[in-house]
Design a protein around this motif. Sequence first.
Motif, PDB file in Angstrom:
ATOM      1  N   LEU A 132     -23.394  36.593  78.623  1.00  0.00           N
ATOM      2  CA  LEU A 132     -22.904  38.076  78.675  1.00  0.00           C
ATOM      3  C   LEU A 132     -21.410  38.016  79.333  1.00  0.00           C
ATOM      4  O   LEU A 132     -20.776  39.328  78.759  1.00  0.00           O
ATOM      5  CB  LEU A 132     -24.321  38.727  79.701  1.00  0.00           C
ATOM      6  CG  LEU A 132     -24.942  38.819  79.157  1.00  0.00           C
ATOM      7  CD1 LEU A 132     -26.352  38.918  79.881  1.00  0.00           C
ATOM      8  CD2 LEU A 132     -25.827  39.935  77.636  1.00  0.00           C
ATOM      9  N   PHE A 136     -17.981  40.352  78.068  1.00  0.00           N
ATOM     10  CA  PHE A 136     -17.651  41.341  78.789  1.00  0.00           C
ATOM     11  C   PHE A 136     -15.943  40.851  79.505  1.00  0.00           C
ATOM     12  O   PHE A 136     -15.029  42.206  78.608  1.00  0.00           O
ATOM     13  CB  PHE A 136     -18.087  41.360  79.966  1.00  0.00           C
ATOM     14  CG  PHE A 136     -17.775  42.132  81.024  1.00  0.00           C
ATOM     15  CD1 PHE A 136     -17.639  43.427  81.150  1.00  0.00           C
ATOM     16  CD2 PHE A 136     -16.923  41.779  82.035  1.00  0.00           C
ATOM     17  CE1 PHE A 136     -16.770  44.628  81.534  1.00  0.00           C
ATOM     18  CE2 PHE A 136     -15.515  42.447  83.620  1.00  0.00           C
ATOM     19  CZ  PHE A 136     -16.194  43.885  82.666  1.00  0.00           C
ATOM     20  N   ARG A 139     -13.888  41.476  75.894  1.00  0.00           N
ATOM     21  CA  ARG A 139     -13.442  42.748  74.828  1.00  0.00           C
ATOM     22  C   ARG A 139     -12.076  43.575  75.080  1.00  0.00           C
ATOM     23  O   ARG A 139     -11.719  43.029  75.468  1.00  0.00           O
ATOM     24  CB  ARG A 139     -14.587  43.571  75.568  1.00  0.00           C
ATOM     25  CG  ARG A 139     -14.276  43.926  76.866  1.00  0.00           C
ATOM     26  CD  ARG A 139     -15.491  44.871  77.346  1.00  0.00           C
ATOM     27  NE  ARG A 139     -15.420  44.938  79.246  1.00  0.00           N
ATOM     28  CZ  ARG A 139     -14.422  45.471  79.569  1.00  0.00           C
ATOM     29  NH1 ARG A 139     -13.622  46.725  79.081  1.00  0.00           N
ATOM     30  NH2 ARG A 139     -14.130  45.493  80.652  1.00  0.00           N
TER      31      ARG A 139
END
Length: 139
Positions: A132, A136, A139
């Motif tokens: 995760l 993040f 991106r």
Amino acid sequence: MPPPLSVLRSSRWLTPLILLLGGLCFSLIWILLALHLDRQAGWMALLAALDAALILRFTGMRRGPARILLAVTATVLMIALALWGIVASQLGFMLGLSPWSSAAKLGLAHAWTLLGLANTPADLICMAAAPLLAAFAAR
């Protein structure tokens, strides 16, 4: 002044190679640290996620789902390689084998059992949060 477009296009093949080498080096550092500390060092998974995302950013890969997917995949592979190497090294030392010889002989069920015994809940949380964080950060 940014480099010409022809230079950027010709260096795109370097991104996977740099990511592979960076991931292998990071996994080796994680294995050595875990052997030194005599514990799994699951918090290194978070650093692996940041490492993958930063490598993809620094090599000039464009934003988008491909960069996110590649960062998550690289993070998961670094975690798997490091955990396999840690278990194989610790088991190999006990049996008098080299780490690479032990890694070749280590079965999946045996590795899974040893990892279940060695990982703490904090290690598991860090390893679950790492993909995760990679998504993040990439991106």
